[in-house]
Design an enzyme around this catalytic site. Structure first.
Site, mmCIF file in Angstrom:
data_model
loop_
_atom_site.group_PDB
_atom_site.id
_atom_site.type_symbol
_atom_site.label_atom_id
_atom_site.label_comp_id
_atom_site.label_asym_id
_atom_site.label_seq_id
_atom_site.Cartn_x
_atom_site.Cartn_y
_atom_site.Cartn_z
ATOM 1 C CB CYS A 112 37.207 15.939 46.276
ATOM 2 S SG CYS A 112 36.442 17.472 46.793
ATOM 3 C CG HIS A 245 38.814 16.411 42.538
ATOM 4 N ND1 HIS A 245 37.452 16.329 42.385
ATOM 5 C CD2 HIS A 245 39.052 17.454 43.378
ATOM 6 C CE1 HIS A 245 36.893 17.283 43.104
ATOM 7 N NE2 HIS A 245 37.838 17.978 43.713
ATOM 8 C CG ASN A 275 35.449 20.734 43.426
ATOM 9 O OD1 ASN A 275 35.000 19.592 43.395
ATOM 10 N ND2 ASN A 275 36.434 21.100 44.231
HETATM 11 O O1 UT7 Z 1 38.341 19.791 45.997
HETATM 12 C C1 UT7 Z 1 39.322 20.669 46.443
HETATM 13 C C2 UT7 Z 1 38.655 21.969 46.710
HETATM 14 N N1 UT7 Z 1 39.424 23.125 46.698
HETATM 15 C C3 UT7 Z 1 40.253 23.520 45.711
HETATM 16 O O2 UT7 Z 1 40.553 22.854 44.773
HETATM 17 C C4 UT7 Z 1 40.828 24.892 45.830
HETATM 18 C C5 UT7 Z 1 42.283 24.959 45.541
HETATM 19 N N2 UT7 Z 1 42.711 26.319 45.508
HETATM 20 C C6 UT7 Z 1 42.405 27.137 44.468
HETATM 21 O O3 UT7 Z 1 41.774 26.716 43.507
HETATM 22 C C7 UT7 Z 1 42.911 28.536 44.496
HETATM 23 O O4 UT7 Z 1 43.769 28.697 45.600
HETATM 24 C C8 UT7 Z 1 41.770 29.593 44.553
HETATM 25 C C9 UT7 Z 1 40.999 29.564 43.262
HETATM 26 C C10 UT7 Z 1 40.844 29.294 45.716
HETATM 27 C C11 UT7 Z 1 42.375 30.959 44.750
HETATM 28 O O5 UT7 Z 1 43.234 31.261 43.683
HETATM 29 P P1 UT7 Z 1 44.608 32.023 43.945
HETATM 30 O O6 UT7 Z 1 45.208 32.292 42.631
HETATM 31 O O7 UT7 Z 1 45.376 31.203 44.928
HETATM 32 O O8 UT7 Z 1 44.105 33.389 44.549
HETATM 33 P P2 UT7 Z 1 44.424 33.979 46.007
HETATM 34 O O9 UT7 Z 1 43.912 33.103 47.094
HETATM 35 O O10 UT7 Z 1 45.874 34.330 46.009
HETATM 36 O O11 UT7 Z 1 43.570 35.301 46.026
HETATM 37 C C12 UT7 Z 1 43.952 36.426 45.283
HETATM 38 C C13 UT7 Z 1 42.968 37.557 45.518
HETATM 39 C C14 UT7 Z 1 42.703 37.896 46.982
HETATM 40 O O12 UT7 Z 1 42.672 39.308 47.081
HETATM 41 P P3 UT7 Z 1 43.923 40.113 47.678
HETATM 42 O O13 UT7 Z 1 44.072 39.619 49.096
HETATM 43 O O14 UT7 Z 1 45.106 39.750 46.808
HETATM 44 O O15 UT7 Z 1 43.499 41.542 47.554
HETATM 45 C C15 UT7 Z 1 41.304 37.379 47.233
HETATM 46 O O16 UT7 Z 1 40.619 38.126 48.197
HETATM 47 O O17 UT7 Z 1 41.698 37.240 44.953
HETATM 48 C C16 UT7 Z 1 40.658 37.556 45.907
HETATM 49 N N3 UT7 Z 1 39.534 36.675 45.662
HETATM 50 C C17 UT7 Z 1 38.592 36.946 44.741
HETATM 51 N N4 UT7 Z 1 38.412 37.983 43.904
HETATM 52 C C18 UT7 Z 1 37.364 37.941 43.083
HETATM 53 C C19 UT7 Z 1 39.259 35.494 46.250
HETATM 54 N N5 UT7 Z 1 38.127 34.976 45.722
HETATM 55 C C20 UT7 Z 1 37.699 35.854 44.782
HETATM 56 C C21 UT7 Z 1 36.610 35.880 43.916
HETATM 57 N N6 UT7 Z 1 36.482 36.939 43.066
HETATM 58 N N7 UT7 Z 1 35.696 34.892 43.858
#
Ligand code: UT7
Length: 319
Positions: A112, A245, A275
């Site tokens: 990225c 980004h 993204n």
């Molecule tokens: O170019 C760089 C590329 N990557 C990034 O920029 C990603 C950087 N990270 C992020 O943007 C965030 O960490 C995410 C958007 C990926 C995740 O957000 P978060 O607020 O950190 O959520 P989390 O990982 O704490 O997940 C919370 C919950 C989980 O469920 P449990 O374990 O709490 O029951 C996940 O399983 O959300 C669940 N989850 C979803 N639910 C619905 C994960 N993906 C999804 C989804 N829809 N698509």
């Protein structure tokens, strides 16, 4: 000798996919994706489109605005993590599709941060006098390296391309560039597979530790912006536009907050494009130039971060 951006261009594939459409196929919701990332939709390339096709459409626009013919390009750099094939480079394929030949052409693989890396390279080559006109492109088809059953990653990315033409100028132009990497963090965002002995070895899909990536991105985006400001002896208030980004609106907002910059000075396309990796910064730049937000004399700071881990900035004064 300085370099300056004299044309920008962008291309998004025709197929638009909303969060609601994804929610019909996997266990997610529009509300979850919007509230956690700011993403509302993404564009997906057609099966017969290659990364070089997306790059070609964006490049043609940038060259038209610049008034520079493909034959006058001394350098083509394509930043991509999703090349048409293992080799030749997407830059060489793009060169042929543009109908040019003879200049240098190569790809940059910095995920990225790729566009910021590529722009820095082209600027330094122009400043050194080695070349005159350069085409710098960020182009990606992430939809082909996503596991569409993994809701933790597939909702985050989209396809697209952005391009700029860089030419020599008497005044800057590009004021500074700063590039960094730390390979110790290589595992938190990776497609850990390859092709060997006629087979896929490892996994060909994107894997990510979302929380670790989030923290790393907020930290280094603010750091690299501060580094650019210090190197140019400018206060953060001098920045007219920050183009970070475009991965997650929460990462972008946290960066603005750390820099004590009002959110209105950030260019954001993450809601519309998701993204697009190396394409995200040049796509956002093109939109803000075309809609008249970025004007002559403005200080524009590009700040990239991505797998590797890599990060970097380019500070420029719009011509
Ligand atoms: O170019 C760089 C590329 N990557 C990034 O920029 C990603 C950087 N990270 C992020 O943007 C965030 O960490 C995410 C958007 C990926 C995740 O957000 P978060 O607020 O950190 O959520 P989390 O990982 O704490 O997940 C919370 C919950 C989980 O469920 P449990 O374990 O709490 O029951 C996940 O399983 O959300 C669940 N989850 C979803 N639910 C619905 C994960 N993906 C999804 C989804 N829809 N698509």
């Amino acid at each position: 000798m300085h370099s300056s951006i004299v044309g920008t261009g962008a291309y998004l594939p025709a197929q638009l996919v909303t969060n609601a459409e994804l929610a019909r196929r996997i266990d997610t919701s529009d509300e979850w994706v919007r509230s956690r990332t700011g993403i509302r939709q993404r564009y997906i390339a057609a099966p017969d489109e290659q990364t070089s096709d997306l790059a070609l459409a964006a490049s043609r626009e940038a060259l038209t605005i610049a008034g520079i013919a493909p034959a006058d390009l001394d350098l083509i750099v394509v930043a991509t993590t999703t090349p048409d094939m293992i080799f030749p480079s997407t830059a060489c394929i793009l060169q042929a599709k543009l109908g040019a030949s003879g200049g240098a052409a190569f790809d940059v693989q910095a995920v990225c941060s790729g566009f910021v890396y590529a722009l820095a390279m082209a600027d330094l080559m122009i400043k050194s006098g080695a070349i005159r006109n350069a085409l710098v492109v960020g182009a990606e088809i992430y939809s082909r390296i996503l596991d569409w059953n993994d809701r933790g990653t597939c909702v985050l990315f989209g396809d697209g391309a952005g391009a700029v033409v860089l030419a020599p100028s008497d005044t800057p132009g590009i004021l500074s560039s700063h590039l960094h990497a730390d390979g110790r963090y290589r595992d938190i965002l990776a497609v850990p597979g390859t092709v060997a002995n006629g087979k896929i070895q490892g996994t060909p899909f994107l894997h990510m530790d979302g929380g670790a990536v989030f923290k790393f991105a907020v930290k280094v985006l603010a750091e690299v912006a501060q580094e650019a400001l210090s190197a140019n002896d400018l206060p953060s208030s001098a920045i007219d536009w920050l183009i970070p980004h475009q991965a997650n609106i929460r990462i972008m907002e946290a960066t603005m907050k750390k820099l004590a910059l009002p959110i209105e000075r950030m260019v954001s396309t993450v809601a519309e494009h998701a993204n697009t990796s190396a394409a995200s910064i040049p796509l956002a730049l093109d939109i803000a130039v075309r809609d008249g937000r970025i004007r002559a004399g403005h200080y524009v700071l590009l700040a990239g971060v991505g797998g590797g881990f890599t990060w970097g900035s380019v500070l420029l004064r719009w011509h």
